[in-house]
Write an enzyme that holds these catalytic residues in place. Structure first.
Site, short mmCIF file in Angstrom:
data_model
loop_
_atom_site.label_atom_id
_atom_site.label_comp_id
_atom_site.label_asym_id
_atom_site.label_seq_id
_atom_site.Cartn_x
_atom_site.Cartn_y
_atom_site.Cartn_z
N HIS A 279 3.39 -3.03 5.81
CA HIS A 279 2.20 -2.49 5.14
C HIS A 279 2.00 -1.02 5.52
O HIS A 279 1.12 -0.69 6.31
CB HIS A 279 0.97 -3.33 5.47
CG HIS A 279 1.01 -4.69 4.85
ND1 HIS A 279 1.36 -5.83 5.56
CD2 HIS A 279 0.77 -5.10 3.58
CE1 HIS A 279 1.33 -6.88 4.75
NE2 HIS A 279 0.97 -6.46 3.55
N ASN A 280 2.79 -0.16 4.92
CA ASN A 280 2.79 1.27 5.23
C ASN A 280 2.71 2.08 3.94
O ASN A 280 2.54 1.52 2.84
CB ASN A 280 4.05 1.63 6.03
CG ASN A 280 5.31 1.08 5.36
OD1 ASN A 280 5.45 1.12 4.14
ND2 ASN A 280 6.23 0.55 6.16
N PHE A 281 2.82 3.40 4.04
CA PHE A 281 2.69 4.25 2.85
C PHE A 281 3.81 4.01 1.84
O PHE A 281 3.59 4.10 0.64
CB PHE A 281 2.65 5.72 3.25
CG PHE A 281 2.49 6.65 2.08
CD1 PHE A 281 1.33 6.64 1.30
CD2 PHE A 281 3.50 7.53 1.72
CE1 PHE A 281 1.18 7.48 0.21
CE2 PHE A 281 3.36 8.38 0.62
CZ PHE A 281 2.20 8.35 -0.13
N ARG A 282 5.00 3.65 2.30
CA ARG A 282 6.09 3.38 1.35
C ARG A 282 5.78 2.13 0.52
O ARG A 282 6.11 2.06 -0.66
CB ARG A 282 7.43 3.24 2.08
CG ARG A 282 8.64 3.28 1.14
CD ARG A 282 9.95 3.33 1.89
NE ARG A 282 10.11 4.55 2.66
CZ ARG A 282 10.56 5.70 2.15
NH1 ARG A 282 10.91 5.77 0.87
NH2 ARG A 282 10.69 6.76 2.93
N HIS B 159 -4.67 0.04 -2.26
CA HIS B 159 -4.87 -1.40 -2.05
C HIS B 159 -4.66 -1.89 -0.62
O HIS B 159 -5.15 -2.95 -0.24
CB HIS B 159 -3.96 -2.20 -3.01
CG HIS B 159 -2.57 -2.39 -2.51
ND1 HIS B 159 -1.62 -1.40 -2.56
CD2 HIS B 159 -1.96 -3.46 -1.93
CE1 HIS B 159 -0.49 -1.84 -2.04
NE2 HIS B 159 -0.67 -3.08 -1.64
N ASP B 160 -3.92 -1.14 0.22
CA ASP B 160 -3.69 -1.57 1.61
C ASP B 160 -4.07 -0.50 2.62
O ASP B 160 -3.54 -0.47 3.74
CB ASP B 160 -2.22 -1.98 1.82
CG ASP B 160 -1.98 -3.46 1.55
OD1 ASP B 160 -2.92 -4.25 1.74
OD2 ASP B 160 -0.85 -3.82 1.16
N TYR C 65 5.61 -10.12 10.44
CA TYR C 65 5.22 -11.51 10.69
C TYR C 65 5.50 -11.91 12.14
O TYR C 65 4.66 -12.53 12.81
CB TYR C 65 6.00 -12.45 9.77
CG TYR C 65 5.47 -12.55 8.35
CD1 TYR C 65 4.29 -11.94 7.96
CD2 TYR C 65 6.17 -13.27 7.38
CE1 TYR C 65 3.81 -12.05 6.66
CE2 TYR C 65 5.71 -13.38 6.08
CZ TYR C 65 4.53 -12.76 5.72
OH TYR C 65 4.07 -12.88 4.43
N ASP D 21 1.88 -6.03 -6.28
CA ASP D 21 1.76 -6.13 -4.82
C ASP D 21 2.90 -6.93 -4.20
O ASP D 21 3.34 -6.63 -3.09
CB ASP D 21 0.40 -6.75 -4.46
CG ASP D 21 0.09 -6.65 -2.96
OD1 ASP D 21 0.67 -5.78 -2.29
OD2 ASP D 21 -0.74 -7.44 -2.49
#
Length: 504
Positions: free
Chosen positions: A244-247, A284-285, A417, A395
């Site tokens: 969950h990063n900018f990429r 969104h994240d 995870y 997503d």
């Protein structure tokens, strides 16, 4: 620290007094006068006598505490001479000499006392440290444990507070302008776009291009410099998580941009709607901490408490998005009217909240009901549900892309995870089997997800946009087949290894 003998430095000097062997003993703190009196006493002469010492070679030796140590075989020869009868002046000089010697002795005693106290203090500290070593080790262990707990707690609460003002760390001059080739412009619209080949600043330029190309800059009267600043600020507020990063933000936004073109969404939606879709994808994240909602709720983090366990991450992503937009320097909607901004805010919030997978069944059921009743573009409720499904598709769309693009994302997701499950084990929290490094493999992680989540969702959207079937559904089926084959190979290898170990 030295031992006792080096501390005292006692000296023994051997003397030859008229053929008779004598010896004197003194410390390094003795004065020349004291040594002189010792020799006079050994020689049996007046202490005011003149005394000189000579070694075996006839060389004179100074009467002082620093004189070289000798041996019984090589004594110093003592030569004495009685003093002349004393005069008043001599008596006065003798008194002065005595006073001087006494003062010198006092100074030496003070030096000795200071030296002794310093060494005694050092010894006491050492004894104390030695004696407390075991206690200190236990104390250190306790402190390390405490620090570890504090680090965990600090990480729990590292999410940006919704009340915190978010400022841009760098400004537009550090953001270079890229000229995009026509090939790149066309490729950007494809679901096969390889998102791994682009540097962060290039991704910013590609996102900027999307806003210009879709007519959003004109629609919302966006200041181009503010658009650059906003994108920079968004980038700065994505963390360096494995997944969950900018990429990932860019990946989801590019897929949304691709679906807008593939499905010709401008034929069913307004430009305002397209802007809401694209902006929701970008935001969104925002500030995702790398630990999902289940962890937030079980660990009772600040976010879970603030949002009462209801989509804590998604609520936080929304809050950060609008905190960025509350800054005039990064507000791309600064020039829209009040009612338009109200619709934009409601639309973006609705879409970001829809990305919570806990709501997947609810949203898909609602979409299927509307399809069964006959999907109506003019019905706001129908259109809102479609938009929610579209952002959900984007997503979790990695497996739609070619294998060489999608597979690295699986590794990134599993790493995130495993980080979470490792932490949950340490903190004594429940661990989901699909996150446990001891239970999950790449094919087992993907097969069920593709089969029961991705394919049914994209097939449902294909009922509205038939072009999706070939471009997206078929690649998903191919990915499922590939992972099933991978699983079969892994199981065969495991069985072969097992058989080989039994034979040995």
């Amino acid at each position: 620290m030295g031992n006792g003998s080096s501390f005292e430095q006692i000296k023994t000097i051997y003397l030859d007094i008229n053929g008779k062997e004598e010896k004197i003993i003194f410390s390094r703190h003795s004065t020349p006068l004291e040594i002189h009196e010792l020799i006079a006493q050994a020689a049996g002469v007046n202490k005011h006598s003149t005394i000189s010492l000579r070694d075996k070679n006839g060389a004179h030796v100074a009467v002082s505490p620093t004189m070289p140590v000798n041996s019984a075989q090589n004594p110093y020869k003592v030569v004495t001479r009685e003093p002349p009868p004393a005069t008043d002046n001599d008596a006065f000089q003798a008194v002065l000499t005595h006073v001087a010697e006494q003062l010198n002795r006092l100074v030496k005693v003070d030096e000795l006392k200071t030296n002794f106290n310093a060494r005694l203090t050092s010894l006491e500290k050492r004894m104390e440290l030695e004696g407390l070593k075991a206690v200190e080790i236990e104390k250190c262990k306790s402190e390390i444990s405490y620090i570890r707990d504090q680090l965990w707690n600090a990480q729990k609460n590292t999410a940006i507070s919704d009340e915190t003002k978010i400022n841009l760390k760098r400004d537009v001059p550090n953001y270079p302008k890229y000229t995009l080739s026509q090939e790149t412009v066309d490729y950007l619209k494809q679901p096969t776009f390889d998102i791994w080949h682009w540097e962060p600043n290039e991704m910013l330029s590609l996102l900027e291009h999307m806003y210009h190309e879709l007519g959003l800059v004109e629609e919302f009267n966006i200041n181009p410099i503010v658009l650059k600043r906003w994108l920079l600020c968004v980038q700065e507020n994505y963390r360096n998580n494995p997944f969950h990063n900018f990429r990932h933000c860019f990946c989801v936004t590019q897929m949304m941009y691709g679906m807008i073109h593939l499905c010709k969404l401008w034929e069913r939606m307004t430009t305002e709607d397209l802007g809401i879709l694209l902006t929701a994808a970008v935001c969104h994240d925002l500030d995702h901490p790398g630990y999902n909602n289940t962890y937030q709720i079980n660990a009772r983090t600040e976010l879970a408490i603030r949002y009462n366990d209801i989509s804590p991450l998604e609520n936080h992503h929304c809050a950060v998005a609008f905190q960025i937009l509350s800054n005039p320097e990064t507000n791309i909607f600064a020039y829209v009217d009040k009612d338009t901004f109200k619709r934009i805010r409601a639309g973006i919030t609705m879409l970001i909240l829809a990305t919570d997978m806990a709501r997947h069944a609810e949203i898909m059921e609602s979409f299927k009901e509307k399809l069964a009743a006959g999907f109506d573009d003019k019905n706001k409720e129908h259109l809102d549900t479609l938009k929610m499904v579209l952002i959900k598709c984007c997503d979790i769309s990695n497996e739609v892309r070619p294998m060489e693009v999608s597979e690295p994302w699986v590794d990134c997701l599993l790493e995130e995870y495993f980080n979470q499950s490792d932490r949950e084990k340490i903190e004594g929290l429940p661990v989901a089997p699909f996150m446990d490094r001891d239970k999950v493999t790449k094919p087992t992680a993907q097969i069920g997800f593709i089969k029961f989540v991705l394919i049914p969702m994209f097939e449902t959207v294909a009922r509205v946009f038939t072009q999706i079937d070939e471009v997206m559904v078929q690649p998903l089926k191919n990915a499922k087949d590939r992972y099933e084959e991978m699983k079969s190979i892994e199981e065969a290898q495991k069985e072969a290894k097992k058989a080989l170990s039994q034979n040995h």
